[in-house]
Motif scaffolding. Structure first.
Motif, PDB file in Angstrom:
ATOM      1  N   ALA A 187       0.878  -1.158  -0.067  1.00  0.00           N
ATOM      2  CA  ALA A 187      -0.118   0.035   0.004  1.00  0.00           C
ATOM      3  C   ALA A 187       1.039   1.289   0.115  1.00  0.00           C
ATOM      4  N   GLU A 188       2.180   1.128   0.711  1.00  0.00           N
ATOM      5  CA  GLU A 188       2.882   2.107   0.836  1.00  0.00           C
ATOM      6  C   GLU A 188       3.730   2.238  -0.649  1.00  0.00           C
ATOM      7  N   ILE A 189       3.548   1.337  -1.451  1.00  0.00           N
ATOM      8  CA  ILE A 189       4.378   1.162  -2.719  1.00  0.00           C
ATOM      9  C   ILE A 189       5.832   0.905  -2.421  1.00  0.00           C
ATOM     10  N   ARG A 190       5.980  -0.136  -1.413  1.00  0.00           N
ATOM     11  CA  ARG A 190       7.377  -0.376  -1.153  1.00  0.00           C
ATOM     12  C   ARG A 190       7.598  -1.898  -1.555  1.00  0.00           C
ATOM     13  N   GLU A 191       8.380  -2.163  -2.052  1.00  0.00           N
ATOM     14  CA  GLU A 191       8.734  -3.582  -2.723  1.00  0.00           C
ATOM     15  C   GLU A 191       9.112  -4.389  -1.756  1.00  0.00           C
ATOM     16  N   THR A 192       8.423  -5.538  -1.644  1.00  0.00           N
ATOM     17  CA  THR A 192       8.883  -6.590  -0.573  1.00  0.00           C
ATOM     18  C   THR A 192       9.358  -7.874  -1.343  1.00  0.00           C
ATOM     19  N   VAL A 193      10.520  -8.454  -1.087  1.00  0.00           N
ATOM     20  CA  VAL A 193      11.091  -9.594  -1.854  1.00  0.00           C
ATOM     21  C   VAL A 193      11.602 -10.884  -1.182  1.00  0.00           C
ATOM     22  N   SER A 194      11.034 -11.830  -1.463  1.00  0.00           N
ATOM     23  CA  SER A 194      11.449 -12.964  -1.061  1.00  0.00           C
ATOM     24  C   SER A 194      12.634 -13.268  -0.777  1.00  0.00           C
ATOM     25  N   ALA A 195      13.116 -13.711   0.474  1.00  0.00           N
ATOM     26  CA  ALA A 195      14.483 -14.319   0.603  1.00  0.00           C
ATOM     27  C   ALA A 195      14.757 -15.673   0.600  1.00  0.00           C
ATOM     28  N   THR A 196      13.481 -16.568   0.426  1.00  0.00           N
ATOM     29  CA  THR A 196      13.530 -18.078   0.421  1.00  0.00           C
ATOM     30  C   THR A 196      12.402 -18.599  -0.451  1.00  0.00           C
ATOM     31  N   ILE A 197      12.580 -19.882  -0.663  1.00  0.00           N
ATOM     32  CA  ILE A 197      11.880 -20.588  -1.540  1.00  0.00           C
ATOM     33  C   ILE A 197      10.588 -20.927  -0.757  1.00  0.00           C
ATOM     34  N   VAL A 198       9.330 -20.457  -1.008  1.00  0.00           N
ATOM     35  CA  VAL A 198       8.104 -20.864  -0.486  1.00  0.00           C
ATOM     36  C   VAL A 198       7.343 -21.888  -1.185  1.00  0.00           C
ATOM     37  N   THR A 199       7.228 -22.971  -0.585  1.00  0.00           N
ATOM     38  CA  THR A 199       6.331 -24.250  -1.201  1.00  0.00           C
ATOM     39  C   THR A 199       5.523 -24.790  -0.447  1.00  0.00           C
ATOM     40  N   PRO A 200       4.106 -24.503  -0.913  1.00  0.00           N
ATOM     41  CA  PRO A 200       3.031 -25.249  -0.119  1.00  0.00           C
ATOM     42  C   PRO A 200       2.952 -26.759  -0.327  1.00  0.00           C
ATOM     43  N   TYR A 201       2.745 -27.662   0.635  1.00  0.00           N
ATOM     44  CA  TYR A 201       2.697 -29.046   0.383  1.00  0.00           C
ATOM     45  C   TYR A 201       1.211 -29.542   1.134  1.00  0.00           C
ATOM     46  N   PRO A 202       0.742 -30.565   0.309  1.00  0.00           N
ATOM     47  CA  PRO A 202       0.921 -30.581  -1.178  1.00  0.00           C
ATOM     48  C   PRO A 202       0.590 -29.395  -2.145  1.00  0.00           C
ATOM     49  N   SER A 203       1.064 -29.348  -3.023  1.00  0.00           N
ATOM     50  CA  SER A 203       1.309 -29.901  -4.092  1.00  0.00           C
ATOM     51  C   SER A 203       2.881 -30.103  -4.325  1.00  0.00           C
ATOM     52  N   GLY A 204       3.580 -29.181  -3.624  1.00  0.00           N
ATOM     53  CA  GLY A 204       5.064 -29.267  -3.874  1.00  0.00           C
ATOM     54  C   GLY A 204       5.600 -28.307  -4.782  1.00  0.00           C
ATOM     55  N   PHE A 205       4.847 -27.453  -5.299  1.00  0.00           N
ATOM     56  CA  PHE A 205       5.324 -26.416  -6.224  1.00  0.00           C
ATOM     57  C   PHE A 205       5.587 -25.257  -5.868  1.00  0.00           C
ATOM     58  N   PRO A 206       6.756 -24.322  -5.861  1.00  0.00           N
ATOM     59  CA  PRO A 206       7.099 -23.400  -5.345  1.00  0.00           C
ATOM     60  C   PRO A 206       6.164 -22.115  -5.905  1.00  0.00           C
ATOM     61  N   ILE A 207       5.685 -21.297  -4.923  1.00  0.00           N
ATOM     62  CA  ILE A 207       5.036 -20.186  -5.169  1.00  0.00           C
ATOM     63  C   ILE A 207       5.993 -18.799  -5.073  1.00  0.00           C
ATOM     64  N   LEU A 208       6.948 -18.884  -4.500  1.00  0.00           N
ATOM     65  CA  LEU A 208       7.852 -17.949  -4.413  1.00  0.00           C
ATOM     66  C   LEU A 208       9.519 -18.503  -4.551  1.00  0.00           C
ATOM     67  N   VAL A 209      10.278 -17.820  -4.937  1.00  0.00           N
ATOM     68  CA  VAL A 209      11.661 -18.145  -4.938  1.00  0.00           C
ATOM     69  C   VAL A 209      12.333 -16.780  -4.621  1.00  0.00           C
ATOM     70  N   PRO A 210      13.592 -17.002  -4.207  1.00  0.00           N
ATOM     71  CA  PRO A 210      14.447 -15.892  -3.721  1.00  0.00           C
ATOM     72  C   PRO A 210      14.654 -14.959  -4.756  1.00  0.00           C
ATOM     73  N   GLY A 211      14.439 -13.696  -4.579  1.00  0.00           N
ATOM     74  CA  GLY A 211      14.503 -12.570  -5.287  1.00  0.00           C
ATOM     75  C   GLY A 211      13.251 -12.010  -6.010  1.00  0.00           C
ATOM     76  N   GLN A 212      12.044 -13.107  -5.821  1.00  0.00           N
ATOM     77  CA  GLN A 212      10.813 -12.615  -6.223  1.00  0.00           C
ATOM     78  C   GLN A 212      10.083 -11.794  -5.573  1.00  0.00           C
ATOM     79  N   ALA A 213       9.507 -10.698  -6.202  1.00  0.00           N
ATOM     80  CA  ALA A 213       8.682  -9.788  -5.437  1.00  0.00           C
ATOM     81  C   ALA A 213       7.374 -10.336  -5.082  1.00  0.00           C
ATOM     82  N   ILE A 214       6.867 -10.227  -3.786  1.00  0.00           N
ATOM     83  CA  ILE A 214       5.899 -10.660  -3.433  1.00  0.00           C
ATOM     84  C   ILE A 214       4.709  -9.708  -3.748  1.00  0.00           C
ATOM     85  N   ARG A 215       3.607 -10.277  -4.503  1.00  0.00           N
ATOM     86  CA  ARG A 215       2.558  -9.487  -4.861  1.00  0.00           C
ATOM     87  C   ARG A 215       1.309 -10.041  -4.223  1.00  0.00           C
ATOM     88  N   ALA A 216       0.264  -9.121  -4.326  1.00  0.00           N
ATOM     89  CA  ALA A 216      -1.095  -9.714  -3.779  1.00  0.00           C
ATOM     90  C   ALA A 216      -1.508 -10.827  -3.969  1.00  0.00           C
TER      91      ALA A 216
END
Length: 108
Positions: A27-56
């Protein structure tokens, strides 16, 4: 992604933010960037990787998941992200045209 992956090992470059804190940053137009791989299980497919901007959309997807196990996300603590100072420092280092200058850009 390579620079983000290895930079995430430096605890001084990272912090934890809750989904609410990330939403406030957006909301403050500040970028937030993931520092880790985020993977829900199951399915085991990453939804964030290091360096990826986190979006709504990622926050909404994570909220809607019907699973308790999300690797790379700590309930009660949040997402591990790069600090603003780290993003600034890494961006300055990348001004020389380095090939992995994508830290913080969507779709990395």
């Amino acid at each position: 992604m390579c620079k983000a992956f290895y930079s995430a090992y430096d605890e001084n470059l990272c912090e934890f933010l809750s989904a609410d804190d990330i939403a406030k940053a957006m909301a403050e137009i500040r970028e937030t960037v993931s520092a880790t791989i985020v993977t829900p299980y199951p399915s085991g497919f990453p939804i964030l990787v290091p360096g990826q901007a986190i979006r709504a959309g990622v926050l909404a997807f994570t909220e809607a998941l019907d699973t308790r196990e999300i690797h790379g996300y700590t309930r009660g603590v949040g997402y591990r992200v790069f600090t603003e100072a780290a993003l600034s420092a890494l961006a300055v280092r990348d001004e020389d045209g380095a090939a992995d200058a994508d830290l913080g850009r969507e779709g990395v």
